[in-house]
Structure formats: C-alpha cells, structure tokens
Design a protein around this motif. Structure first.
Motif, PDB file in Angstrom:
ATOM      1  N   LYS A 196       0.827  -1.205   0.000  1.00 43.47           N
ATOM      2  CA  LYS A 196       0.000   0.000   0.000  1.00 43.47           C
ATOM      3  C   LYS A 196       0.867   1.263   0.000  1.00 43.47           C
ATOM      4  O   LYS A 196       0.583   2.232  -0.700  1.00 43.47           O
ATOM      5  CB  LYS A 196      -0.925   0.001   1.216  1.00 43.47           C
ATOM      6  N   LEU A 197       1.906   1.231   0.792  1.00 39.34           N
ATOM      7  CA  LEU A 197       2.723   2.432   0.963  1.00 39.34           C
ATOM      8  C   LEU A 197       3.523   2.785  -0.289  1.00 39.34           C
ATOM      9  O   LEU A 197       3.866   3.950  -0.494  1.00 39.34           O
ATOM     10  CB  LEU A 197       3.662   2.242   2.150  1.00 39.34           C
ATOM     11  N   VAL A 198       3.831   1.796  -1.112  1.00 40.08           N
ATOM     12  CA  VAL A 198       4.623   2.077  -2.310  1.00 40.08           C
ATOM     13  C   VAL A 198       3.860   2.994  -3.262  1.00 40.08           C
ATOM     14  O   VAL A 198       4.462   3.690  -4.098  1.00 40.08           O
ATOM     15  CB  VAL A 198       5.031   0.756  -3.006  1.00 40.08           C
ATOM     16  N   HIS A 199       2.520   3.054  -3.122  1.00 45.51           N
ATOM     17  CA  HIS A 199       1.718   3.953  -3.955  1.00 45.51           C
ATOM     18  C   HIS A 199       1.473   5.294  -3.265  1.00 45.51           C
ATOM     19  O   HIS A 199       0.852   6.183  -3.851  1.00 45.51           O
ATOM     20  CB  HIS A 199       0.374   3.300  -4.276  1.00 45.51           C
ATOM     21  N   LEU A 200       1.962   5.435  -2.042  1.00 41.61           N
ATOM     22  CA  LEU A 200       1.697   6.646  -1.268  1.00 41.61           C
ATOM     23  C   LEU A 200       2.963   7.447  -0.971  1.00 41.61           C
ATOM     24  O   LEU A 200       2.958   8.682  -1.050  1.00 41.61           O
ATOM     25  CB  LEU A 200       1.013   6.261   0.047  1.00 41.61           C
ATOM     26  N   ALA A 201       4.041   6.754  -0.617  1.00 41.81           N
ATOM     27  CA  ALA A 201       5.266   7.425  -0.163  1.00 41.81           C
ATOM     28  C   ALA A 201       6.200   7.748  -1.329  1.00 41.81           C
ATOM     29  O   ALA A 201       6.221   7.057  -2.354  1.00 41.81           O
ATOM     30  CB  ALA A 201       5.986   6.562   0.869  1.00 41.81           C
ATOM     31  N   ASP A 202       6.989   8.807  -1.143  1.00 45.55           N
ATOM     32  CA  ASP A 202       8.003   9.181  -2.131  1.00 45.55           C
ATOM     33  C   ASP A 202       9.299   8.397  -1.928  1.00 45.55           C
ATOM     34  O   ASP A 202       9.929   7.974  -2.893  1.00 45.55           O
ATOM     35  CB  ASP A 202       8.311  10.680  -2.022  1.00 45.55           C
ATOM     36  N   ARG A 203       9.670   8.226  -0.653  1.00 48.65           N
ATOM     37  CA  ARG A 203      10.920   7.530  -0.346  1.00 48.65           C
ATOM     38  C   ARG A 203      10.721   6.606   0.853  1.00 48.65           C
ATOM     39  O   ARG A 203       9.826   6.806   1.672  1.00 48.65           O
ATOM     40  CB  ARG A 203      12.050   8.522  -0.054  1.00 48.65           C
ATOM     41  N   PHE A 204      11.624   5.623   0.961  1.00 51.32           N
ATOM     42  CA  PHE A 204      11.538   4.607   2.002  1.00 51.32           C
ATOM     43  C   PHE A 204      12.885   4.432   2.701  1.00 51.32           C
ATOM     44  O   PHE A 204      13.950   4.518   2.072  1.00 51.32           O
ATOM     45  CB  PHE A 204      11.136   3.257   1.398  1.00 51.32           C
ATOM     46  N   TYR A 205      12.797   4.173   4.010  1.00 50.49           N
ATOM     47  CA  TYR A 205      13.941   3.736   4.797  1.00 50.49           C
ATOM     48  C   TYR A 205      13.548   2.423   5.476  1.00 50.49           C
ATOM     49  O   TYR A 205      12.444   2.317   6.023  1.00 50.49           O
ATOM     50  CB  TYR A 205      14.295   4.751   5.881  1.00 50.49           C
TER      51      TYR A 205
END
Length: 234
Positions: A196-205
C-alpha cells in the motif's frame, strides 16, 4: 528541507538501540520508515521528538537545530505526532479531544480546524459527543490523526498508523493520508504495509537492529523488492 537527521544514536538508559541513523524529509514529501518489530523505528521517532535523550547525532527541523530541545518545544515548532497506541483522553468527548490540541499556528493557506477534521473523517462528526473510551479502535485512530492535525503541523509523524485495524478502516486511513499528501504536508509514516505504501510514499527507509539498511524511492522498491522483503520478514 523539513527534517534532517544525521548520525542519530539513542536508546534506553545504558542500552543503545540506534546506531548512526540518517534520515531526511523534504518539503511536502511523504517518507516511510519500515522494519520488523523491535528494530528501532519507534525509538527513532521518540529520539527525534525529544521524548528520549539522544546519545549522539544532530536533528534539524525547518533549518532549526532541535537536537537538544525538549519535546514540548519541538511540538510547538510544528511537529505533530500520531503515537503508537493512540493515547486518547478517555474521559473527554471526541470533540473535546480535538479541541484540547488546537493551535493557531498557520500551516499553509487552509489551517486545520475542527470542521475540516470532521470533513475528512465524517464518522468523527457522528461520534463527536462520545467519550474517548467508548470509541472503536478505528475511531480512535481517526481521532488521533485529527488531534495531531489540530496542532496545524508542518510535519506529521504517524507511528504504526494502521496497526491492529480492520482492513476497511485501514483503507480509509490510506485514503486520508493520500488526501493529506495533496495538501503539501510533509509526512513521516512508520508502518509495515509495503504494497500500500509504495503507492503513497516518495521515499523509504528500512531499519534492521537500529541501523538504516536500505533507502530508496518508490521506484527503487519495485526493483529491489526481494531484498526489502527479506529485511521485513519475521
């Protein structure tokens, strides 16, 4: 840059949990901090916010060095927290919970008011007279987000934003965060739902044992999914 964390170290008493954590959030950016339970995500959030003493490193917010500031000072600068566990005031009504954190700080052209919170969460308006301890888990989570928005933050941090929620409520939270993203609010999300977050967030840690083990964009996630899934696996 809204938030810059450089070589942050911290923990509990003599027990060191964080090791040289680097993290940044740009203006209007949505960033996700991920990892298995016990890897240091909440400790990172609490150290940034002054809820835990820092053992090393530097934190700046809106260009201001907040490394040594107390939690209330950091909050007044414009950092809103949706805490893990929600921490609703049980003996106040839903409406009173919202009003308890209201701040006149201006955050863009449309400041957050109780009516605006009710607009994005109509269920809260329906339940506005109910005591905090009579709300469902989903209602409490919506209230926790609304309460943080009532501080009119420049940065919103959500710690385990959808933990323990029913799938339908979780989807409503995702939709709310997508709406907040469109307002230009900088957001840090601590959560585990990568798909879900891959469609919402710009970057990931992604954290492992108190260290940042992977960082990249949403596009990078898709190309390095096997490694990230390994870091997230229980």
């Amino acid at each position: 840059m809204t938030l810059s964390v450089q070589r942050l170290s911290g923990g509990y008493g003599a027990n060191r949990v964080l090791f040289d954590v680097d993290l940044s959030i740009g203006e209007g950016e949505v960033v996700c901090l991920m990892g298995r339970n016990g890897m240091g995500k909440t400790t990172t959030v609490h150290s940034i916010l002054g809820l835990l003493p820092k053992k090393g490193g530097n934190v700046t917010f809106q260009g201001v060095d907040i490394t040594g500031l107390a939690a209330d000072q950091i909050a007044r600068l414009g950092v809103g927290l949706v805490p893990e566990g929600r921490h609703i005031f049980p003996n106040l009504s839903l409406h009173e919970n919202l009003m308890a954190t209201a701040a006149s700080r201006t955050a863009g052209a449309a400041p957050w008011t109780v009516d605006r919170v009710y607009e994005i969460f109509p269920k809260l308006h329906e339940r506005r007279l109910a005591a905090g301890n009579l709300l469902s888990g989903g209602e409490q989570q919506m209230l926790a987000i609304g309460r943080a928005l009532m501080t009119n933050p420049r940065l919103l941090i959500l710690d385990e934003a959808t933990e323990g929620l029913a799938p339908l409520i979780r989807e409503q939270i995702w939709r709310c965060l997508a709406d907040l993203r469109r307002t230009g609010l900088a957001i840090l999300i601590v959560d585990k739902h990568l798909k879900k977050l891959v469609h919402l967030a710009d970057r990931f840690y992604v954290m492992e044992r108190g260290r940042i083990k992977w960082t990249g964009t949403a596009k990078d996630v898709e190309s390095d999914l096997e490694r990230i899934s390994g870091l997230m696996a229980v």
